[in-house]
Motif scaffolding. Sequence first.
Motif, mmCIF file in Angstrom:
data_model
loop_
_atom_site.group_PDB
_atom_site.id
_atom_site.type_symbol
_atom_site.label_atom_id
_atom_site.label_comp_id
_atom_site.label_asym_id
_atom_site.label_seq_id
_atom_site.Cartn_x
_atom_site.Cartn_y
_atom_site.Cartn_z
ATOM 1 N N UNK A 157 0.287 -42.914 21.926
ATOM 2 C CA UNK A 157 1.410 -42.165 21.358
ATOM 3 C C UNK A 157 1.182 -41.769 19.907
ATOM 4 N N UNK A 158 0.445 -42.583 19.160
ATOM 5 C CA UNK A 158 0.335 -42.331 17.713
ATOM 6 C C UNK A 158 -0.998 -41.728 17.269
ATOM 7 N N UNK A 159 -1.928 -41.563 18.193
ATOM 8 C CA UNK A 159 -3.226 -40.982 17.831
ATOM 9 C C UNK A 159 -3.918 -40.437 19.057
ATOM 10 N N UNK A 160 -5.121 -39.938 18.851
ATOM 11 C CA UNK A 160 -5.878 -39.390 19.978
ATOM 12 C C UNK A 160 -6.775 -40.460 20.586
ATOM 13 N N UNK A 161 -7.263 -40.188 21.772
ATOM 14 C CA UNK A 161 -8.213 -41.088 22.425
ATOM 15 C C UNK A 161 -9.481 -41.192 21.586
ATOM 16 N N UNK A 162 -9.924 -40.080 21.022
ATOM 17 C CA UNK A 162 -11.109 -40.083 20.169
ATOM 18 C C UNK A 162 -10.915 -41.010 18.964
ATOM 19 N N UNK A 163 -9.742 -40.947 18.326
ATOM 20 C CA UNK A 163 -9.446 -41.834 17.191
ATOM 21 C C UNK A 163 -9.589 -43.300 17.591
ATOM 22 N N UNK A 164 -8.990 -43.660 18.722
ATOM 23 C CA UNK A 164 -9.018 -45.046 19.189
ATOM 24 C C UNK A 164 -10.436 -45.506 19.498
ATOM 25 N N UNK A 165 -11.213 -44.646 20.155
ATOM 26 C CA UNK A 165 -12.587 -44.987 20.528
ATOM 27 C C UNK A 165 -13.455 -45.169 19.284
ATOM 28 N N UNK A 166 -13.365 -44.240 18.347
ATOM 29 C CA UNK A 166 -14.178 -44.319 17.130
ATOM 30 C C UNK A 166 -13.797 -45.565 16.320
ATOM 31 N N UNK A 167 -12.522 -45.905 16.282
ATOM 32 C CA UNK A 167 -12.099 -47.130 15.583
ATOM 33 C C UNK A 167 -12.728 -48.366 16.230
#
Length: 175
Positions: A157-167
Amino acid sequence: MYLTQDLELFPEYTVTQLLFKDVKNATELRKMAVNGEIKGALINPSMVVDAFQILVATNKAVHLHKIRKMKTRSLYSEIIFNLSPTNNISEAFKRFGISDSDTAVHIVLVHNKEETLNIDDIISKVDGQQIDVFQVSEMTDTAKIKKLYKITPQEDKCGTLLDAVVCRMAIKDVA
Protein backbone atom coordinates in the motif's frame (compact mmCIF):
# COMPACT_ATOMS: atom_id res chain seq x y z
CA MET A 1 16.83 -3.85 -27.38
CA TYR A 2 19.56 -4.02 -24.78
CA LEU A 3 20.36 -1.58 -22.00
CA THR A 4 23.87 -0.29 -21.33
CA GLN A 5 24.59 1.89 -18.30
CA ASP A 6 27.69 3.19 -16.56
CA LEU A 7 27.98 2.45 -12.87
CA GLU A 8 27.79 5.78 -11.08
CA LEU A 9 30.04 4.74 -8.19
CA PHE A 10 32.46 2.89 -10.49
CA PRO A 11 32.56 4.99 -13.68
CA GLU A 12 35.20 2.75 -15.24
CA TYR A 13 32.60 -0.06 -15.45
CA THR A 14 29.64 -0.48 -17.77
CA VAL A 15 26.70 -2.86 -17.31
CA THR A 16 24.82 -4.27 -20.28
CA GLN A 17 21.53 -6.11 -19.86
CA LEU A 18 19.92 -8.30 -22.53
CA LEU A 19 16.57 -10.07 -22.35
CA PHE A 20 15.39 -13.07 -24.35
CA LYS A 21 12.13 -15.00 -24.55
CA ASP A 22 11.23 -18.29 -26.28
CA VAL A 23 14.71 -19.59 -25.40
CA LYS A 24 15.25 -23.17 -26.52
CA ASN A 25 18.84 -23.75 -25.34
CA ALA A 26 18.82 -22.86 -21.62
CA THR A 27 20.78 -26.03 -20.74
CA GLU A 28 23.48 -25.16 -23.25
CA LEU A 29 23.65 -21.53 -22.08
CA ARG A 30 24.00 -22.57 -18.46
CA LYS A 31 26.87 -24.91 -19.36
CA MET A 32 28.57 -22.15 -21.37
CA ALA A 33 28.33 -19.77 -18.40
CA VAL A 34 29.73 -22.39 -16.00
CA ASN A 35 32.61 -23.09 -18.42
CA GLY A 36 33.35 -19.38 -18.86
CA GLU A 37 32.32 -19.31 -22.52
CA ILE A 38 29.70 -16.69 -21.64
CA LYS A 39 31.13 -14.07 -19.33
CA GLY A 40 27.87 -12.90 -17.82
CA ALA A 41 25.18 -13.59 -15.24
CA LEU A 42 22.26 -15.64 -16.57
CA ILE A 43 19.20 -14.71 -14.57
CA ASN A 44 15.66 -16.04 -14.49
CA PRO A 45 13.58 -12.99 -15.53
CA SER A 46 10.50 -14.20 -13.64
CA MET A 47 12.34 -13.18 -10.45
CA VAL A 48 13.15 -9.67 -11.70
CA VAL A 49 10.79 -6.74 -11.12
CA ASP A 50 12.75 -4.15 -13.08
CA ALA A 51 16.14 -3.60 -14.75
CA PHE A 52 17.01 -1.30 -11.81
CA GLN A 53 16.98 -4.34 -9.49
CA ILE A 54 19.73 -5.90 -11.64
CA LEU A 55 21.69 -2.64 -11.59
CA VAL A 56 21.58 -2.55 -7.76
CA ALA A 57 22.82 -6.16 -7.51
CA THR A 58 25.55 -5.48 -10.05
CA ASN A 59 26.72 -2.31 -8.34
CA LYS A 60 27.02 -4.18 -5.04
CA ALA A 61 28.86 -7.07 -6.74
CA VAL A 62 31.39 -4.71 -8.36
CA HIS A 63 31.93 -2.97 -5.02
CA LEU A 64 32.53 -6.27 -3.20
CA HIS A 65 34.77 -7.44 -6.06
CA LYS A 66 36.92 -4.30 -5.81
CA ILE A 67 37.35 -4.58 -2.02
CA ARG A 68 37.88 -8.37 -2.28
CA LYS A 69 34.92 -9.27 -0.06
CA MET A 70 32.81 -11.34 -2.44
CA LYS A 71 30.99 -14.33 -0.97
CA THR A 72 31.02 -16.24 -4.26
CA ARG A 73 33.78 -17.14 -6.73
CA SER A 74 33.03 -14.75 -9.56
CA LEU A 75 31.59 -11.33 -10.24
CA TYR A 76 28.69 -12.89 -12.15
CA SER A 77 27.77 -15.37 -9.44
CA GLU A 78 27.96 -12.47 -6.98
CA ILE A 79 25.34 -10.57 -9.03
CA ILE A 80 22.96 -13.54 -8.79
CA PHE A 81 23.69 -13.90 -5.07
CA ASN A 82 23.02 -10.19 -4.47
CA LEU A 83 19.52 -10.50 -5.94
CA SER A 84 18.58 -12.89 -3.14
CA PRO A 85 17.10 -11.74 0.18
CA THR A 86 18.98 -14.52 2.01
CA ASN A 87 22.65 -15.38 2.50
CA ASN A 88 22.24 -18.91 1.13
CA ILE A 89 24.29 -19.10 -2.08
CA SER A 90 22.80 -22.33 -3.44
CA GLU A 91 19.28 -21.02 -2.75
CA ALA A 92 20.13 -17.83 -4.68
CA PHE A 93 21.25 -19.85 -7.70
CA LYS A 94 18.15 -22.03 -7.51
CA ARG A 95 15.78 -19.04 -7.37
CA PHE A 96 17.56 -16.47 -9.55
CA GLY A 97 19.80 -18.44 -11.89
CA ILE A 98 18.41 -20.09 -14.99
CA SER A 99 17.42 -23.73 -15.01
CA ASP A 100 17.44 -26.19 -17.89
CA SER A 101 13.69 -25.85 -18.39
CA ASP A 102 13.59 -22.03 -18.55
CA THR A 103 12.33 -20.39 -21.73
CA ALA A 104 13.54 -16.87 -20.92
CA VAL A 105 16.88 -15.46 -19.82
CA HIS A 106 18.09 -12.08 -18.60
CA ILE A 107 21.83 -11.74 -19.31
CA VAL A 108 23.98 -9.26 -17.40
CA LEU A 109 27.43 -8.32 -18.67
CA VAL A 110 29.93 -6.17 -16.77
CA HIS A 111 32.91 -4.77 -18.56
CA ASN A 112 35.62 -2.22 -18.09
CA LYS A 113 35.14 0.70 -20.47
CA GLU A 114 38.55 0.00 -22.02
CA GLU A 115 37.46 -3.52 -23.01
CA THR A 116 35.53 -4.10 -26.18
CA LEU A 117 32.33 -6.05 -25.62
CA ASN A 118 31.09 -8.22 -28.45
CA ILE A 119 27.34 -8.20 -27.75
CA ASP A 120 26.62 -9.88 -31.09
CA ASP A 121 28.70 -12.87 -29.97
CA ILE A 122 26.51 -13.28 -26.85
CA ILE A 123 23.29 -12.76 -28.83
CA SER A 124 24.34 -15.41 -31.37
CA LYS A 125 24.67 -18.02 -28.60
CA VAL A 126 21.04 -17.64 -27.51
CA ASP A 127 18.45 -19.63 -29.42
CA GLY A 128 15.56 -17.30 -28.64
CA GLN A 129 14.00 -13.96 -29.43
CA GLN A 130 15.69 -10.86 -28.04
CA ILE A 131 13.24 -8.35 -26.58
CA ASP A 132 13.54 -4.95 -24.94
CA VAL A 133 14.99 -5.16 -21.41
CA PHE A 134 12.18 -2.96 -20.11
CA GLN A 135 9.75 -5.78 -20.93
CA VAL A 136 11.17 -7.78 -18.03
CA SER A 137 8.27 -6.64 -15.83
CA GLU A 138 5.92 -8.55 -18.15
CA MET A 139 7.75 -11.75 -17.18
CA THR A 140 7.76 -11.08 -13.45
CA ASP A 141 6.14 -13.70 -11.21
CA THR A 142 4.80 -11.22 -8.67
CA ALA A 143 3.33 -13.84 -6.31
CA LYS A 144 6.62 -15.76 -6.16
CA ILE A 145 8.60 -12.57 -5.54
CA LYS A 146 6.26 -11.36 -2.78
CA LYS A 147 6.54 -14.73 -1.05
CA LEU A 148 10.34 -14.98 -1.37
CA TYR A 149 11.00 -11.43 -0.19
CA LYS A 150 8.21 -11.63 2.43
CA ILE A 151 6.45 -8.49 1.17
CA THR A 152 3.60 -7.53 3.49
CA PRO A 153 0.23 -6.11 2.36
CA GLN A 154 1.11 -2.89 4.22
CA GLU A 155 4.24 -2.49 2.10
CA ASP A 156 2.14 -2.97 -1.03
CA LYS A 157 0.00 0.00 0.00
CA CYS A 158 2.79 2.46 0.78
CA GLY A 159 5.38 1.67 -1.90
CA THR A 160 6.12 -0.30 -5.02
CA LEU A 161 7.19 -3.92 -5.28
CA LEU A 162 10.51 -2.71 -6.68
CA ASP A 163 11.05 -0.51 -3.59
CA ALA A 164 10.41 -3.45 -1.26
CA VAL A 165 12.67 -5.82 -3.20
CA VAL A 166 15.57 -3.36 -3.42
CA CYS A 167 15.28 -2.65 0.32
CA ARG A 168 15.49 -6.39 1.09
CA MET A 169 18.52 -6.74 -1.17
CA ALA A 170 20.22 -3.76 0.47
CA ILE A 171 19.72 -4.83 4.07
CA LYS A 172 20.46 -8.55 3.79
CA ASP A 173 24.03 -8.05 5.06
CA VAL A 174 22.98 -5.77 7.90
CA ALA A 175 22.36 -7.80 11.02
